[in-house]
Write a protein that holds these residues in place. Structure first.
Motif, short mmCIF file in Angstrom:
data_model
loop_
_atom_site.label_atom_id
_atom_site.label_comp_id
_atom_site.label_asym_id
_atom_site.label_seq_id
_atom_site.Cartn_x
_atom_site.Cartn_y
_atom_site.Cartn_z
N SER A 17 0.82 -1.20 0.00
CA SER A 17 0.00 0.00 0.00
C SER A 17 0.86 1.26 0.00
CB SER A 17 -0.91 0.01 1.22
OG SER A 17 -0.15 0.20 2.41
N GLU A 18 0.22 2.39 -0.23
CA GLU A 18 0.92 3.67 -0.13
C GLU A 18 1.35 3.90 1.31
OE1 GLU A 18 -1.48 6.80 -1.64
OE2 GLU A 18 -1.65 5.93 -3.65
N ALA A 19 2.40 4.68 1.49
CA ALA A 19 2.88 5.00 2.84
C ALA A 19 1.82 5.81 3.57
CB ALA A 19 4.19 5.77 2.76
N PRO A 20 1.75 5.68 4.90
CA PRO A 20 0.71 6.36 5.66
C PRO A 20 0.91 7.86 5.86
CG PRO A 20 2.15 5.18 7.15
CD PRO A 20 2.58 4.82 5.75
N SER A 21 2.05 8.37 5.46
CA SER A 21 2.35 9.79 5.64
C SER A 21 3.16 10.29 4.46
CB SER A 21 3.14 10.02 6.94
OG SER A 21 3.69 11.32 6.99
N PRO A 356 8.16 8.66 10.67
CA PRO A 356 6.88 9.21 10.21
C PRO A 356 5.80 8.15 10.04
CG PRO A 356 8.69 10.21 8.99
CD PRO A 356 9.28 9.07 9.77
N SER A 357 6.17 6.98 9.54
CA SER A 357 5.17 5.91 9.35
C SER A 357 4.71 5.35 10.69
CB SER A 357 5.77 4.79 8.50
OG SER A 357 6.08 5.24 7.20
N LEU A 358 5.59 5.30 11.67
CA LEU A 358 5.20 4.82 12.99
C LEU A 358 4.26 5.80 13.68
CD1 LEU A 358 8.65 3.39 14.02
CD2 LEU A 358 6.53 2.11 14.28
N VAL A 359 4.61 7.08 13.70
CA VAL A 359 3.77 8.03 14.44
C VAL A 359 2.41 8.19 13.77
CG1 VAL A 359 5.74 9.30 15.37
CG2 VAL A 359 4.66 10.11 13.27
N ALA A 360 2.32 7.90 12.48
CA ALA A 360 1.03 8.00 11.79
C ALA A 360 0.00 7.03 12.35
CB ALA A 360 1.22 7.76 10.29
N TYR A 361 0.46 5.97 13.00
CA TYR A 361 -0.45 4.97 13.55
C TYR A 361 -0.59 5.07 15.07
CZ TYR A 361 -0.89 2.50 9.13
OH TYR A 361 -1.19 2.17 7.82
N LEU A 362 0.03 6.08 15.67
CA LEU A 362 0.03 6.19 17.12
C LEU A 362 -0.82 7.34 17.61
CD1 LEU A 362 3.81 5.52 17.85
CD2 LEU A 362 1.92 3.89 17.98
#
Length: 510
Positions: A17-21, A356-362
């Motif tokens: 999938s596309e990156a979350p951020s 950035p990808s981690l904080v997008a889910y937190l």
């Protein structure tokens, strides 16, 4: 170990999938359905056949890190398969754990590598039915997961495990979140569960005493600046109320000037170098936490605003690239005049790309915990490897922002070519080409991280970091990243261009 084929298909979608951020790395041209098929096929094979550790010392299976990195850099299907085969030769087959892990005994077997496959099965099943944010919050960032509670013996300290073994569980989980591959997230969380609780002094349990009701929404709901081009308009009052944090470079300047952080004062290196990191934390953990408190002040309470999160992510990226690159150049006397490509500092850079990808889910609270624990861990590794000098001015005077691959120019350009004397008009392009075919699995990760930071912070110019208390910081600009990438390519080898492979350095700076 049995696998449900339907579950495996769900955990490893046919196309990442596309990156979350939009603060996550861009993927380069070259990705095709064929390369996506090759990636997912290899990742599924790795998931089913091979263990997370390939020996009794807990050394990590790096196949997935390698494959997703070169995939993102544009590697084709045959190259991805060839890269996977370089890992297959050393793998340990997957094996059954002594007993299943369930909700009832989840906390019983933490830190036991032989239970990896049972923890993997647990997280695989959980992620197929629960939201990934809920899983991360409950199992890594909650008070229960760190302090403990009823029916739990001792303090689980899952966030310490998340950063253990030179940040590997974070990197692995970050791969899964960035590419939307739940199978990799399950692997990363299972690794977290079976790693030891390293650096306990760096993450005080008092940080988990307050869990806010606001922890029900992801940071993405509060971070339009991470996904949109314009700044949010409703954060001015919150920013005004939050405390100002000290810049990472200011902290570095203080640490360099304070004799108590010197190797001689701490008593490192030890004969057994593995013991250096625990000794630094035992001796200097409180001092590192105090520095971290100052750095993270604006993230406290309701201070985890879009601007403060973005600012602190940038500071971490610059600080870790500076530590790896400038210290590595200055430490050439330790490595026969070659760039000292420190293995441990390299991981500080490769991990930065996933933040950035981690904080997008937190949630905001957990995002702040992630950043402050990352900062403390980075400082501790900096001290552990010798707290080397950072002669920024000398580094800039001696290194080039236009590295050229060996053997150029091979063919004289037509005289009407623009800037015909420039052998590498965009120096990143030959670095990408040589990197994706290099068998060293960490090289693609660090070059990708450096290129991403050069892209994200390319408009930073000399003078932007003046007055922060770090000597020479006034000359820093975004060419830091390409200078360091060029030095790294020289040290690890331009194999595509005929050089023999080099290796990472582990001698430190003593």
């Amino acid at each position: 170990m049995s696998f449900n084929a339907t579950d495996v298909e769900a955990l490893f979608p046919s196309v990442p999938s596309e990156a979350p951020s939009t603060r996550s790395p861009l993927r380069l041209p070259g990705i095709t359905r064929t390369s996506s098929d090759a990636l997912i096929t290899a990742l599924k094979d790795n998931h089913v056949k091979w263990h997370a550790f390939f020996n009794d010392r807990g050394f990590h299976n790096h196949a997935s890190h390698h494959l997703v990195a070169i995939y993102a850099l544009g590697a084709g299907g045959p190259l991805i398969e060839a890269a996977y085969q370089t890992h297959v030769v050393y793998m340990q087959p997957s094996f059954k754990s002594p007993e299943p892990v369930t909700e009832a005994n989840f906390w019983k077997h933490l830190g036991k590598r032989e239970f990896y496959n049972s923890y993997l099965a647990y997280f695989r099943a959980l992620l197929l039915k629960a939201d990934v944010t809920e899983v991360l919050e409950e199992h890594v960032f909650s008070s229960k997961a760190n302090v403990g509670g009823t029916g739990i013996e001792g303090s689980p300290r899952m966030l310490n495990r998340f950063w253990a073994a030179v940040l590997h569980p974070v990197i692995h989980t970050g791969c899964g979140l960035e590419f939307g591959i739940l199978g990799l997230v399950a692997e990363g969380l299972a690794q977290t569960a079976v790693h030891p609780t390293e650096g306990e002094e760096l993450i005080p349990l008092s940080l988990f005493q307050e869990e806010r009701s606001s922890a029900v929404s992801r940071l993405t709901a509060l971070l339009p600046s991470l996904s949109l081009s314009k700044e949010p308009t409703d954060d001015a009052s919150a920013s005004a109320k939050s405390k100002a944090g000290v810049h990472a470079f200011t902290i570095l300047g203080r640490l360099l000037a304070d004799a108590k952080f010197s190797p001689a004062s701490i008593g490192i290196p030890l004969p057994n170098r593995i013991a250096d990191f625990p000794k630094v934390n035992a001796e200097m953990g409180d001092a590192i936490v105090a520095l971290t408190d100052e750095w993270a002040a604006e993230l406290d309470g309701d201070g985890a605003t879009p601007q403060s999160i973005k600012k602190k992510i940038e500071e971490l990226a610059w600080m870790n690239a500076l530590i790896y690159g400038v210290a590595g150049w200055a430490g050439r006397d330790q490595t026969n005049g070659k760039f000292n490509a420190d293995f441990f500092y390299m991981h500080l850079v490769t991990s930065s790309v996933f933040i950035p990808s981690l904080v997008a889910y937190l949630t905001p609270r957990s995002g702040a915990l992630l950043l402050r624990s990352y900062f403390a861990t980075s400082l501790s590794w900096y001290v552990t490897q010798g707290r080397p000098a950072l002669p920024i001015r000398e580094f800039y005077a001696a290194t080039t922002a236009m590295p050229v691959q060996p053997g150029e120019p091979r063919i004289a350009p037509v005289k009407t070519t623009l800037t015909p004397d420039d052998a590498s008009p965009n120096p990143w392009l030959p670095i990408v080409q040589t990197t994706i075919v290099h068998p060293a699995e960490h090289l693609c990760k660090i070059q990708r991280a450096l290129m991403h930071n050069a892209t994200l912070y390319g408009n930073r110019g000399a003078g932007d970091f003046a007055g922060l208390g770090l000597e020479g910081a006034e000359v820093l600009d975004s060419t830091l990243f390409i200078r360091v990438a060029g030095l790294t390519a020289d040290r690890i080898g331009w194999m595509k261009e005929g050089q023999e492979a080099g290796d990472w350095d582990r001698c430190g700076f003593f």
